[in-house]
Design an enzyme around this catalytic site. Structure first.
Site, mmCIF file in Angstrom:
data_model
loop_
_atom_site.group_PDB
_atom_site.id
_atom_site.type_symbol
_atom_site.label_atom_id
_atom_site.label_comp_id
_atom_site.label_asym_id
_atom_site.label_seq_id
_atom_site.Cartn_x
_atom_site.Cartn_y
_atom_site.Cartn_z
ATOM 1 N N CYS A 1 0.876 -1.322 -0.188
ATOM 2 C CA CYS A 1 0.010 -0.037 0.060
ATOM 3 C C CYS A 1 0.892 1.182 -0.043
ATOM 4 O O CYS A 1 1.983 1.276 0.624
ATOM 5 C CB CYS A 1 -0.964 -0.123 1.091
ATOM 6 S SG CYS A 1 -1.780 -1.591 1.465
ATOM 7 N N ARG B 1 4.474 -0.046 -5.773
ATOM 8 C CA ARG B 1 4.810 -0.924 -4.500
ATOM 9 C C ARG B 1 3.768 -2.068 -4.722
ATOM 10 O O ARG B 1 3.715 -2.889 -3.991
ATOM 11 C CB ARG B 1 4.281 0.152 -3.516
ATOM 12 C CG ARG B 1 5.373 1.001 -3.215
ATOM 13 C CD ARG B 1 4.696 2.229 -2.089
ATOM 14 N NE ARG B 1 4.467 1.503 -0.809
ATOM 15 C CZ ARG B 1 5.441 1.463 0.244
ATOM 16 N NH1 ARG B 1 6.537 2.180 0.031
ATOM 17 N NH2 ARG B 1 5.067 1.027 1.257
ATOM 18 N N TRP C 1 -3.274 -2.681 -1.350
ATOM 19 C CA TRP C 1 -2.887 -4.176 -1.589
ATOM 20 C C TRP C 1 -3.767 -4.883 -0.663
ATOM 21 O O TRP C 1 -3.266 -4.877 0.429
ATOM 22 C CB TRP C 1 -1.503 -4.361 -1.879
ATOM 23 C CG TRP C 1 -0.714 -5.454 -2.099
ATOM 24 C CD1 TRP C 1 -0.705 -5.589 -3.651
ATOM 25 C CD2 TRP C 1 -0.673 -6.698 -1.567
ATOM 26 N NE1 TRP C 1 -0.089 -6.919 -3.891
ATOM 27 C CE2 TRP C 1 -0.255 -7.502 -2.481
ATOM 28 C CE3 TRP C 1 -0.522 -7.095 -0.306
ATOM 29 C CZ2 TRP C 1 0.352 -8.767 -2.329
ATOM 30 C CZ3 TRP C 1 -0.157 -8.334 0.069
ATOM 31 C CH2 TRP C 1 0.164 -9.119 -0.901
ATOM 32 N N ASN D 1 -1.843 2.268 6.061
ATOM 33 C CA ASN D 1 -0.847 1.154 5.577
ATOM 34 C C ASN D 1 -0.542 0.144 6.957
ATOM 35 O O ASN D 1 -0.319 0.798 7.982
ATOM 36 C CB ASN D 1 0.673 1.496 5.032
ATOM 37 C CG ASN D 1 0.451 2.129 3.744
ATOM 38 O OD1 ASN D 1 -0.539 2.337 3.232
ATOM 39 N ND2 ASN D 1 1.548 2.676 3.173
ATOM 40 N N GLY D 2 -0.406 -1.071 6.555
ATOM 41 C CA GLY D 2 -0.126 -1.926 7.792
ATOM 42 C C GLY D 2 -1.265 -2.820 7.850
ATOM 43 O O GLY D 2 -2.358 -2.857 7.265
ATOM 44 N N GLU E 1 18.366 -17.064 -7.911
ATOM 45 C CA GLU E 1 17.757 -15.661 -8.259
ATOM 46 C C GLU E 1 17.360 -15.497 -9.807
ATOM 47 O O GLU E 1 16.205 -14.975 -9.951
ATOM 48 C CB GLU E 1 19.023 -14.647 -7.917
ATOM 49 C CG GLU E 1 18.654 -13.140 -8.447
ATOM 50 C CD GLU E 1 17.348 -12.504 -7.804
ATOM 51 O OE1 GLU E 1 16.857 -13.031 -6.630
ATOM 52 O OE2 GLU E 1 17.240 -11.289 -8.055
ATOM 53 N N LYS F 1 13.742 -14.702 -11.105
ATOM 54 C CA LYS F 1 13.409 -13.587 -12.044
ATOM 55 C C LYS F 1 12.259 -13.859 -13.077
ATOM 56 O O LYS F 1 11.512 -13.167 -13.446
ATOM 57 C CB LYS F 1 14.569 -12.989 -12.955
ATOM 58 C CG LYS F 1 15.636 -12.125 -12.050
ATOM 59 C CD LYS F 1 15.043 -10.850 -11.803
ATOM 60 C CE LYS F 1 14.558 -10.573 -10.466
ATOM 61 N NZ LYS F 1 14.763 -10.764 -9.179
ATOM 62 N N GLU G 1 9.007 -14.625 -11.608
ATOM 63 C CA GLU G 1 8.223 -13.298 -11.015
ATOM 64 C C GLU G 1 7.553 -12.632 -12.300
ATOM 65 O O GLU G 1 6.293 -12.099 -12.293
ATOM 66 C CB GLU G 1 9.130 -12.426 -10.439
ATOM 67 C CG GLU G 1 9.599 -12.526 -9.106
ATOM 68 C CD GLU G 1 10.488 -11.497 -8.679
ATOM 69 O OE1 GLU G 1 10.456 -11.063 -7.391
ATOM 70 O OE2 GLU G 1 11.743 -11.445 -9.333
ATOM 71 N N HIS H 1 17.998 -37.027 -8.003
ATOM 72 C CA HIS H 1 16.994 -37.143 -6.835
ATOM 73 C C HIS H 1 15.717 -36.633 -6.970
ATOM 74 O O HIS H 1 14.963 -36.545 -6.171
ATOM 75 C CB HIS H 1 17.620 -36.765 -5.588
ATOM 76 C CG HIS H 1 19.151 -37.206 -5.369
ATOM 77 N ND1 HIS H 1 19.375 -38.634 -4.995
ATOM 78 C CD2 HIS H 1 20.332 -36.549 -5.435
ATOM 79 C CE1 HIS H 1 20.532 -38.658 -4.878
ATOM 80 N NE2 HIS H 1 21.291 -37.478 -5.273
ATOM 81 N N LYS I 1 6.319 -4.721 -4.458
ATOM 82 C CA LYS I 1 7.968 -4.212 -4.355
ATOM 83 C C LYS I 1 8.196 -4.403 -2.786
ATOM 84 O O LYS I 1 9.284 -4.698 -2.369
ATOM 85 C CB LYS I 1 7.921 -2.663 -4.810
ATOM 86 C CG LYS I 1 9.514 -2.200 -4.807
ATOM 87 C CD LYS I 1 10.373 -3.214 -5.828
ATOM 88 C CE LYS I 1 11.731 -2.627 -5.834
ATOM 89 N NZ LYS I 1 12.539 -3.523 -6.526
HETATM 90 C C1 G6P Z 1 9.399 -8.699 -2.476
HETATM 91 C C2 G6P Z 1 10.009 -8.059 -3.724
HETATM 92 C C3 G6P Z 1 11.354 -8.848 -4.009
HETATM 93 C C4 G6P Z 1 12.230 -8.679 -2.824
HETATM 94 C C5 G6P Z 1 11.440 -9.171 -1.601
HETATM 95 C C6 G6P Z 1 12.495 -8.610 -0.251
HETATM 96 O O1 G6P Z 1 8.790 -9.908 -2.641
HETATM 97 O O2 G6P Z 1 9.132 -8.300 -4.793
HETATM 98 O O3 G6P Z 1 11.892 -8.299 -5.029
HETATM 99 O O4 G6P Z 1 13.412 -9.431 -2.868
HETATM 100 O O5 G6P Z 1 10.180 -8.384 -1.341
HETATM 101 O O6 G6P Z 1 12.241 -6.978 -0.232
HETATM 102 P P1 G6P Z 1 13.457 -6.144 0.468
HETATM 103 O O7 G6P Z 1 13.068 -4.765 0.167
HETATM 104 O O8 G6P Z 1 13.553 -6.463 1.730
HETATM 105 O O9 G6P Z 1 14.845 -6.554 -0.195
#
Ligand code: G6P
Length: 607
Positions: A2, A27, A74, A100-101, A480, A484, A487, A503, A602
């Site tokens: 949010c 966000r 959100w 927010n929260g 990672e 990517k 996601e 395995h 985000k």
């Molecule tokens: C969300 C984002 C990711 C990020 C993760 C941790 O899931 O979409 O891209 O890696 O949060 O976020 P941070 O801000 O703590 O790195």
């Protein structure tokens, strides 16, 4: 997640709010709304994108007034629909709130208010704040807010309007970010600096339980005893263009291309006269020599950076490193010793689980060193030491420069600690430091493969499954790389330690399955090539990512991408880049919204 923005000034608030919300779009959100006060509070809310909200505002002929609050939601409590979106107004219409929260005790509070005849319109936890505020309201705005804070539990950043105060915006935060922007004859609130960055570069960063009373010509900061608080003005030195697309179709590609410069700043600013200087750490050399164990806590890509960091730190310092998902660490009663070190990694610096994990560590008297991108964020402020990644604002939900700069800081820590602990000889440290300084230029060279990666993406865009395999550090980087792809392109992708293939995963390989094999570790290279042969024999299409000069790979893999030669421990910074570009073009080929993938946010400020 949010986003909040608020305005108190002499200009129309609605355009400001809509523009601010647009800057917070990254966000992640599923509905949005604004409330503006003139003779009364008018609220416009809409499910879906900001364009939908704008259309409603236009249809209403605008929303008059110079005081207002806006929100992108959100959904957590209640579906993403018009009614549940913020702002929420109390039954009498007196109090309007954005939040927010999560209000953790909203159910008993709601029941209590309902028993007193309050009728709720939404399913949200936030509406409880508006209704409770109204119920307790006695004409004293700040006094009532303090009472409300005493009743609610959980995390909150709140922006509040009251019809008795036509010139005042009230804000408070606890465990959720909130800043006050300082303008000329106008002032602002926002959950995140980019929301108001083109209006001011001067801010107050609110701490937990600090109240801001904001008017066009004044900002008053108070604690819960109504005592004035003085805050340093925090100034940012980047401008809005750094948070805009700059000619790219998507922020993600812009941020991929910003990686060389981000790394130059992150690494270059910490190497002086052939020596690594880690800012002004409170952690002393004596403490570093005595570290018993390092606990890395993080979420998502930051956790992936931590996994690579474990290999590098253990190799260069011989300190045992545990890497925990922050959401697991906080609840598993971790065994912590006073001479341990906790490294919390977070791009946003606001991830709720990472914040909770660092608090757990600190509650056990463990020193916390955080690696954070967002300056002045909660994680940065609550840590004993912070090393900023200096990547600049990252807007695309899928992190790129955030991740590679996190790796760079982990490398710097490993080299510095290794030297202090006498594990690294001067010569070895110097060789690795030189390799580290070469990484930004080497990363830049990888962009030459962009067209080939785009073609590869188009060729495989319709695949259902992709596997990314590697051993050692390459396995860490594969996690990672795989994330990517999943996601932003929504292709099912899994990273596997190549030695584990037999395995289980190998049963999923069939004719045409795409397997990306990352093989940059000299000691493990032959073994990885054998794994490639195994999947090839079962029909896989194999793309290998290897170091320049690697042997025998052309004859085995279907396609090969080369990264410039570097120390084995630093290869992840380079191997991930072709995969960022591949994921980007795969998402484009599949018609996905690259910067705002479905269901993702985000900054995840709830657990
Ligand atoms: C969300 C984002 C990711 C990020 C993760 C941790 O899931 O979409 O891209 O890696 O949060 O976020 P941070 O801000 O703590 O790195």
């Amino acid at each position: 997640m949010c986003g909040i923005v608020g305005y108190a000034g002499h200009e129309p608030a609605a355009p400001f709010l809509l523009e601010g919300l647009q800057r917070l779009e990254y966000r992640g959100y599923d509905s949005a709304g604004i409330a503006v006060f003139s003779d009364k509070v008018r609220t416009v809310k809409s499910k879906g994108r900001l364009a939908d909200l704008r259309a409603k505002v236009d249809a209403a002929g605008g929303v008059p007034g110079c005081l207002g609050i806006g929100h992108t939601r959100w959904a957590t409590h209640g579906a993403p629909n018009d009614i549940n979106s913020h702002p929420h107004t109390s039954m009498s219409g007196h109090i309007t709130v954005v939040h927010n929260g999560i209000i953790e005790n909203y159910i008993p509070l709601k029941e209590e208010l309902e028993a007193q005849g309050v009728v709720f319109r939404s399913e949200t936890d936030t509406e409880v704040v508006a209704q409770l505020f109204d119920k307790l309201y006695n004409g004293d705005l700040v006094g009532t807010l303090i009472e409300v804070i005493g009743r609610i539990r959980g995390s909150y950043a709140l922006g509040i309007l009251c019809t008795d105060y036509p010139d005042t915006l009230l804000a408070v935060r606890k465990d959720s970010p909130m800043i006050v922007g300082l303008g000329e004859h106008e002032n602002y609130i926002a959950s995140d600096i980019p929301a108001v960055l083109d209006h001011t570069r001067s801010y107050y960063l609110l701490n937990d339980n600090e109240i801001a009373v904001i008017k066009a010509e004044s900002v008053e900061l108070l604690d819960l005893n109504r005592q004035p608080i003085s805050h340093e003005v925090f100034t940012v030195n980047y401008d809005i263009s750094a948070a805009e697309k700059g000619g790219y179709d998507y922020f993600m590609m812009k941020e991929i291309k910003e990686q060389p410069n981000a790394l130059r700043t992150c690494i270059g600013s910490r190497i002086h006269d052939n020596e690594i200087r880690l800012d002004k750490l409170r952690l002393t050399d004596e403490q570093i020599k005595n570290i018993g164990r390092i606990h890395i806590v993080a979420c998502g890509s930051a956790w992936h950076a931590g996994i690579v960091g474990k290999y590098v730190i253990e190799e260069l310092t011989r300190i045992p490193v545990e890497v925990d998902l922050a959401s697991e660490f906080r609840y598993r009663r971790p065994i912590l010793a006073r001479n341990d070190l906790c490294i919390a990694i977070s791009q946003s610096g606001e991830t709720a689980d990472t914040l909770a994990a660092l608090r757990e560590a600190r509650a056990n008297d463990v020193h916390v060193l955080s690696i954070v991108n967002a300056v002045g964020s909660s994680i940065a402020r609550e840590s004993d030491d912070v090393l900023y990644t200096m990547a600049g604002p990252e807007i695309a939900v899928a992190t790129t420069k955030g991740y590679t700069t996190q790796l760079a800081v982990l490398y710097l820590i490993a080299l510095k600690f290794g030297k202090i602990r006498g594990i690294l000889s001067d010569a070895e440290e110097s060789r690795l430091r030189t390799a580290l300084e070469a990484l930004p230029d080497q990363l830049e060279q990888l962009f030459a493969d962009e067209a080939a990666l785009e073609a590869l993406a188009r060729q495989h865009a319709e695949k259902d499954h992709v596997f990314v395999i590697g051993r050692g550090i390459d396995y860490g980087a594969s996690l990672e790389s795989s994330l990517k792809l999943k996601e932003i392109s929504y292709i099912h992708s899994e990273a596997y330690a190549a030695g584990e293939l037999k395995h289980g995963t190998i049963s999923l390989i069939e004719e045409g399955t795409l397997v990306i094999a990352v093989a940059t570790q000299e000691a493990l290279y032959e073994k990885l090539i054998s794994n490639v042969k195994e999947v090839k024999a079962r029909g896989a299409y194999v793309v290998a990512i290897v170091k320049e000069g690697s042997r025998d790979v052309e004859g085995v893999a279907d396609q090969v991408f080369y990264i410039p030669d570097t120390a084995d421990i630093f290869t992840s910074t380079l191997t991930v880049v072709p995969m960022q570009i591949f994921a980007y073009y795969t998402a484009i080929a599949r018609g996905c919204d690259v910067d705002k993938p479905r269901n993702l946010a985000k900054s995840v400020t709830v657990e």
